[in-house]
Design a protein around this motif. Sequence first.
Motif, PDB file in Angstrom:
ATOM      1  N   HIS A  76       0.841  -1.195   0.000  1.00  0.00           N
ATOM      2  CA  HIS A  76       0.000   0.000   0.000  1.00  0.00           C
ATOM      3  C   HIS A  76       0.878   1.247   0.000  1.00  0.00           C
ATOM      4  CE1 HIS A  76      -3.349   2.577   0.490  1.00  0.00           C
ATOM      5  NE2 HIS A  76      -3.191   2.810   1.774  1.00  0.00           N
ATOM      6  N   GLN A 101       1.753   7.973  -6.369  1.00  0.00           N
ATOM      7  CA  GLN A 101       0.729   8.983  -6.608  1.00  0.00           C
ATOM      8  C   GLN A 101       1.385  10.313  -6.966  1.00  0.00           C
ATOM      9  OE1 GLN A 101      -1.747   9.017  -3.124  1.00  0.00           O
ATOM     10  NE2 GLN A 101      -3.093   7.456  -3.963  1.00  0.00           N
ATOM     11  N   ASN A 102       0.768  11.027  -7.867  1.00  0.00           N
ATOM     12  CA  ASN A 102       1.249  12.322  -8.356  1.00  0.00           C
ATOM     13  C   ASN A 102       2.588  12.220  -9.079  1.00  0.00           C
ATOM     14  OD1 ASN A 102      -1.028  13.596  -7.250  1.00  0.00           O
ATOM     15  ND2 ASN A 102      -0.023  13.729  -5.270  1.00  0.00           N
ATOM     16  N   SER A 103       2.938  11.028  -9.530  1.00  0.00           N
ATOM     17  CA  SER A 103       4.145  10.832 -10.323  1.00  0.00           C
ATOM     18  C   SER A 103       3.761  10.784 -11.799  1.00  0.00           C
ATOM     19  CB  SER A 103       4.835   9.519  -9.955  1.00  0.00           C
ATOM     20  OG  SER A 103       5.248   9.552  -8.612  1.00  0.00           O
ATOM     21  N   VAL A 132       2.259   1.886  -3.503  1.00  0.00           N
ATOM     22  CA  VAL A 132       1.270   2.483  -4.397  1.00  0.00           C
ATOM     23  C   VAL A 132       1.137   3.968  -4.104  1.00  0.00           C
ATOM     24  CG1 VAL A 132      -1.179   2.533  -4.982  1.00  0.00           C
ATOM     25  CG2 VAL A 132      -0.004   0.347  -4.783  1.00  0.00           C
ATOM     26  N   ASN A 133       1.094   4.323  -2.823  1.00  0.00           N
ATOM     27  CA  ASN A 133       0.990   5.734  -2.465  1.00  0.00           C
ATOM     28  C   ASN A 133       2.200   6.525  -2.908  1.00  0.00           C
ATOM     29  OD1 ASN A 133      -1.535   5.536  -1.368  1.00  0.00           O
ATOM     30  ND2 ASN A 133      -0.808   5.263   0.721  1.00  0.00           N
ATOM     31  N   SER A 134       3.381   5.902  -2.929  1.00  0.00           N
ATOM     32  CA  SER A 134       4.581   6.620  -3.339  1.00  0.00           C
ATOM     33  C   SER A 134       4.548   6.967  -4.830  1.00  0.00           C
ATOM     34  CB  SER A 134       5.836   5.805  -3.017  1.00  0.00           C
ATOM     35  OG  SER A 134       5.893   4.664  -3.833  1.00  0.00           O
TER      36      SER A 134
END
Length: 74
Positions: free
Chosen positions: A44, A51-53, A47-49
């Motif tokens: 999880h 985001q916005n990439s 996946v969050n890391s």
Amino acid sequence: MQAHKVEAVLSENGTLVLEGLPFQAGEAVEVIILKKSVSSSQQHGAVNSLQNSLYYYDEPFELATALEDWEVLR
């Protein structure tokens, strides 16, 4: 059936208290306890890391491997 996910930590004596549930007092519920795996939380986080990439491919339809390297074609 309405489902609601809650993450909680057992106390030292093994007691689990769930507060703020979206059900009415006296309503029958079914409780299933699953041990949270470490890999799930790490996944999880991964996946969050992302985001916005922004990722893009210069030639997205080009083959990743040369045709000569495919054994099936030999």
